[in-house]
Design a protein around this motif. Sequence first.
Motif, short mmCIF file in Angstrom:
data_model
loop_
_atom_site.label_atom_id
_atom_site.label_comp_id
_atom_site.label_asym_id
_atom_site.label_seq_id
_atom_site.Cartn_x
_atom_site.Cartn_y
_atom_site.Cartn_z
N ALA A 168 0.82 -1.21 0.00
CA ALA A 168 0.00 0.00 0.00
C ALA A 168 0.85 1.26 0.00
O ALA A 168 0.53 2.24 -0.68
CB ALA A 168 -0.94 -0.01 1.21
N GLU A 169 1.96 1.22 0.74
CA GLU A 169 2.79 2.42 0.82
C GLU A 169 3.46 2.73 -0.51
O GLU A 169 3.70 3.90 -0.83
CB GLU A 169 3.84 2.27 1.92
N ASP A 170 3.77 1.71 -1.30
CA ASP A 170 4.30 1.94 -2.64
C ASP A 170 3.30 2.74 -3.48
O ASP A 170 3.66 3.70 -4.16
CB ASP A 170 4.61 0.61 -3.35
N PHE A 171 2.05 2.33 -3.43
CA PHE A 171 1.02 3.04 -4.18
C PHE A 171 0.90 4.48 -3.70
O PHE A 171 0.84 5.42 -4.51
CB PHE A 171 -0.34 2.33 -4.03
N VAL A 172 0.84 4.66 -2.40
CA VAL A 172 0.67 6.00 -1.84
C VAL A 172 1.87 6.89 -2.17
O VAL A 172 1.70 8.06 -2.56
CB VAL A 172 0.45 5.92 -0.32
N ASP A 173 3.07 6.35 -2.04
CA ASP A 173 4.29 7.11 -2.30
C ASP A 173 4.34 7.60 -3.75
O ASP A 173 4.65 8.77 -4.02
CB ASP A 173 5.51 6.24 -1.99
N ILE A 174 4.03 6.71 -4.68
CA ILE A 174 4.05 7.07 -6.10
C ILE A 174 2.91 8.04 -6.43
O ILE A 174 3.10 9.02 -7.16
CB ILE A 174 3.96 5.79 -6.96
#
Length: 261
Positions: free
Chosen positions: A102-108
């Motif tokens: 989830a954090e990958d999605f949010v970061d990008i």
Amino acid sequence: MRDAVAIVTGGGTGIGAAVVRRLAARGVRCVVNYASSRDDAEALVAEVGNGAIAVRADIVADDQCRALAAAAVDAFGRIDFLVNNAGRTKFAAHEDMDALDAEDFVDIYRLNTIAPFQMIRACAPHLRHSDMGAVVNVASVAGVFGIGSSVAYAASKGALITMTKSLARVLAPAIRVNAVAPGYVGTGWFEKRLGEEGFARLNDKVAGALPMAMAAGPDDIAGPIEMLLDPASRVMTGEVLLLDGGGHLDIGMSRRPGREI
């Protein structure tokens, strides 16, 4: 366009730097935004001259977007153009469902989608006072076709394309909002990681797979961005230009084994 003012996010390298060079050659005074590439940004403003300035801002933060817009107005008294070029990705095979969290999605998403919205919001009051206010968002064919470096990246660029159309509608007629959707672009990022020979091999491979038999470089993308900003393109808003050497013409032509068209 002479004496107009442009903010280019991620402007110190790659596509952003190519945009700055083209606009400066037209007499546009450029605000070159960077987050970490200070040396590149400062070298670029020294190269292009015409009063260009380098301004550090991490545009993930809304207050820094507002500070970047304020720096442009403090320096030049106006903002006419905004190029939302800064972006990031994480490489992950689309079929590997465990490669992203989830954090990958949010970061990008923060940098690729929310930051452009924040920059447009920060610049909009000044763009409205220009007689040629225009925004170009740098999206990707990944966001059009669900391809590219990762699902998270494709999703963020797809959202950016939808946002481009939404804001083109509500900001008209004072501000035009368009997007470009590049495919592969051979920037210094690839050359640094692959070396000169590896980079040349990659470009040859890409060129061999495209109808136009070419691997795009930063200036190939900067040219259409310049065109979209030019008041001569005043009839265009809400448009997404595919800049992939014709690669999209072959998407959907391949079949999975055992499946009929």
